[in-house]
Design a protein around this motif. Structure first.
Motif, PDB file in Angstrom:
ATOM      1  N   ARG A  23       0.830  -1.209   0.000  1.00 11.60           N
ATOM      2  CA  ARG A  23       0.000   0.000   0.000  1.00 11.60           C
ATOM      3  C   ARG A  23       0.864   1.257   0.000  1.00 11.60           C
ATOM      4  O   ARG A  23       0.538   2.225  -0.701  1.00 11.60           O
ATOM      5  CB  ARG A  23      -0.911   0.004   1.232  1.00 11.60           C
ATOM      6  CG  ARG A  23      -2.192  -0.754   0.983  1.00 11.60           C
ATOM      7  CD  ARG A  23      -3.163  -0.575   2.122  1.00 11.60           C
ATOM      8  NE  ARG A  23      -3.262  -1.887   2.750  1.00 11.60           N
ATOM      9  CZ  ARG A  23      -3.252  -2.156   4.041  1.00 11.60           C
ATOM     10  NH1 ARG A  23      -3.197  -1.193   4.914  1.00 11.60           N
ATOM     11  NH2 ARG A  23      -3.332  -3.378   4.470  1.00 11.60           N
ATOM     12  N   GLU A  24       1.951   1.266   0.767  1.00  9.45           N
ATOM     13  CA  GLU A  24       2.827   2.430   0.821  1.00  9.45           C
ATOM     14  C   GLU A  24       3.483   2.679  -0.535  1.00  9.45           C
ATOM     15  O   GLU A  24       3.599   3.824  -0.977  1.00  9.45           O
ATOM     16  CB  GLU A  24       3.898   2.243   1.904  1.00  9.45           C
ATOM     17  CG  GLU A  24       3.370   2.354   3.315  1.00  9.45           C
ATOM     18  CD  GLU A  24       2.825   3.736   3.619  1.00  9.45           C
ATOM     19  OE1 GLU A  24       3.444   4.742   3.215  1.00  9.45           O
ATOM     20  OE2 GLU A  24       1.758   3.807   4.252  1.00  9.45           O
TER      21      GLU A  24
ATOM     22  N   ARG B 205       2.292   1.848  -3.486  1.00  9.80           N
ATOM     23  CA  ARG B 205       1.273   2.388  -4.388  1.00  9.80           C
ATOM     24  C   ARG B 205       0.995   3.856  -4.089  1.00  9.80           C
ATOM     25  O   ARG B 205       0.803   4.669  -4.997  1.00  9.80           O
ATOM     26  CB  ARG B 205      -0.010   1.566  -4.288  1.00  9.80           C
ATOM     27  CG  ARG B 205       0.066   0.235  -5.016  1.00  9.80           C
ATOM     28  CD  ARG B 205      -1.288  -0.448  -5.107  1.00  9.80           C
ATOM     29  NE  ARG B 205      -1.819  -0.866  -3.801  1.00  9.80           N
ATOM     30  CZ  ARG B 205      -1.506  -1.995  -3.181  1.00  9.80           C
ATOM     31  NH1 ARG B 205      -0.664  -2.840  -3.736  1.00  9.80           N
ATOM     32  NH2 ARG B 205      -2.040  -2.286  -2.017  1.00  9.80           N
ATOM     33  N   SER B 206       1.003   4.238  -2.809  1.00 10.10           N
ATOM     34  CA  SER B 206       0.757   5.627  -2.421  1.00 10.10           C
ATOM     35  C   SER B 206       1.874   6.540  -2.914  1.00 10.10           C
ATOM     36  O   SER B 206       1.610   7.634  -3.440  1.00 10.10           O
ATOM     37  CB  SER B 206       0.630   5.716  -0.899  1.00 10.10           C
ATOM     38  OG  SER B 206       0.573   7.048  -0.475  1.00 10.10           O
ATOM     39  N   VAL B 207       3.120   6.123  -2.763  1.00  9.05           N
ATOM     40  CA  VAL B 207       4.249   6.939  -3.226  1.00  9.05           C
ATOM     41  C   VAL B 207       4.215   7.064  -4.750  1.00  9.05           C
ATOM     42  O   VAL B 207       4.445   8.146  -5.307  1.00  9.05           O
ATOM     43  CB  VAL B 207       5.590   6.321  -2.743  1.00  9.05           C
ATOM     44  CG1 VAL B 207       6.774   6.962  -3.432  1.00  9.05           C
ATOM     45  CG2 VAL B 207       5.717   6.450  -1.236  1.00  9.05           C
ATOM     46  N   ARG B 208       3.916   5.966  -5.428  1.00 10.95           N
ATOM     47  CA  ARG B 208       3.844   5.989  -6.888  1.00 10.95           C
ATOM     48  C   ARG B 208       2.759   6.965  -7.349  1.00 10.95           C
ATOM     49  O   ARG B 208       2.963   7.735  -8.301  1.00 10.95           O
ATOM     50  CB  ARG B 208       3.545   4.580  -7.405  1.00 10.95           C
ATOM     51  CG  ARG B 208       3.674   4.468  -8.907  1.00 10.95           C
ATOM     52  CD  ARG B 208       3.338   3.082  -9.415  1.00 10.95           C
ATOM     53  NE  ARG B 208       4.191   2.082  -8.790  1.00 10.95           N
ATOM     54  CZ  ARG B 208       3.898   0.789  -8.716  1.00 10.95           C
ATOM     55  NH1 ARG B 208       2.780   0.329  -9.233  1.00 10.95           N
ATOM     56  NH2 ARG B 208       4.730  -0.047  -8.141  1.00 10.95           N
ATOM     57  N   GLN B 209       1.597   6.962  -6.677  1.00  9.35           N
ATOM     58  CA  GLN B 209       0.504   7.874  -7.049  1.00  9.35           C
ATOM     59  C   GLN B 209       0.892   9.324  -6.790  1.00  9.35           C
ATOM     60  O   GLN B 209       0.603  10.200  -7.611  1.00  9.35           O
ATOM     61  CB  GLN B 209      -0.767   7.517  -6.264  1.00  9.35           C
ATOM     62  CG  GLN B 209      -1.985   8.303  -6.677  1.00  9.35           C
ATOM     63  CD  GLN B 209      -2.347   8.074  -8.131  1.00  9.35           C
ATOM     64  OE1 GLN B 209      -2.307   6.954  -8.627  1.00  9.35           O
ATOM     65  NE2 GLN B 209      -2.690   9.135  -8.832  1.00  9.35           N
ATOM     66  N   THR B 210       1.592   9.595  -5.695  1.00  8.57           N
ATOM     67  CA  THR B 210       2.025  10.961  -5.380  1.00  8.57           C
ATOM     68  C   THR B 210       2.994  11.478  -6.442  1.00  8.57           C
ATOM     69  O   THR B 210       2.885  12.632  -6.894  1.00  8.57           O
ATOM     70  CB  THR B 210       2.703  10.994  -3.989  1.00  8.57           C
ATOM     71  OG1 THR B 210       1.788  10.495  -3.011  1.00  8.57           O
ATOM     72  CG2 THR B 210       3.143  12.392  -3.614  1.00  8.57           C
TER      73      THR B 210
ATOM     74  N   ASP C 228       1.097  12.273  -9.624  1.00 11.03           N
ATOM     75  CA  ASP C 228       0.352  13.538  -9.501  1.00 11.03           C
ATOM     76  C   ASP C 228       1.293  14.737  -9.645  1.00 11.03           C
ATOM     77  O   ASP C 228       0.943  15.723 -10.306  1.00 11.03           O
ATOM     78  CB  ASP C 228      -0.374  13.612  -8.154  1.00 11.03           C
ATOM     79  CG  ASP C 228      -1.518  12.612  -8.057  1.00 11.03           C
ATOM     80  OD1 ASP C 228      -1.955  12.087  -9.107  1.00 11.03           O
ATOM     81  OD2 ASP C 228      -1.950  12.320  -6.906  1.00 11.03           O
TER      82      ASP C 228
END
Length: 153
Positions: free
Chosen positions: A118-119, A121-126, A129
């Motif tokens: 999950r972490e 995926r969150s960094v990749r999305q940030t 963006d």
């Protein structure tokens, strides 16, 4: 005018010091020769190691002490004795506890893997963006990183 044959007190003191040093050099040289080799001075002591003294009293005591072979034989005899019910129950409880601990460890590893996923995926999305909001800055940063990486190779 001053008399050229007379010497000043500083010059005479200098000559006296030089004469004294030349006489001291002979003493120093003699001292060095007397202590040669300086790296290996003469020892005034003798080194010894303590060793046990074996007397007839000590040999009797040594025969009474158990030998390694005898100790191993005693262990072998104990290992061939049948297990009691208490021993079986204790082994069963230990195996059950080991299984429970193994299951807990597997659950902890699985949970930490899910959290790490999950972490990531969150960094990749940030990052995605940020690239969408500032494409030129992202391009410049990527070019700079590529240049630095190329210079280190």
């Amino acid at each position: 005018m001053s008399n050229q044959n007379s010497t000043s007190p500083a010059v005479s003191s200098l000559h006296d010091e030089q004469a004294k040093q030349h006489s001291d050099d002979g003493q120093l040289q003699q001292g060095l020769e007397d202590t040669f080799p300086a790296s290996d001075p003469v020892s005034h002591t003798m080194t010894t190691t303590a060793t046990p003294t074996i007397t007839s009293e000590n040999t009797d005591d040594m025969e009474d002490t158990p030998k390694v072979d005898e100790a191993l034989a005693a262990v072998r005899v104990r290992s061939h004795t049948p297990m009691t019910e208490d021993t079986r129950q204790e082994i069963k409880a230990l195996r059950s506890e080991l299984g429970r601990i193994t299951g807990s460890a597997q659950e902890a590893v699985s949970a930490s893997g899910r959290i790490a996923g999950r972490e990531i995926r969150s960094v990749r999305q940030t990052i995605a963006d940020q690239v969408r909001e500032h494409p030129l800055s992202a391009l410049g940063l990527a070019a700079l990183a590529g240049y630095v990486w190329g210079m280190t190779r």
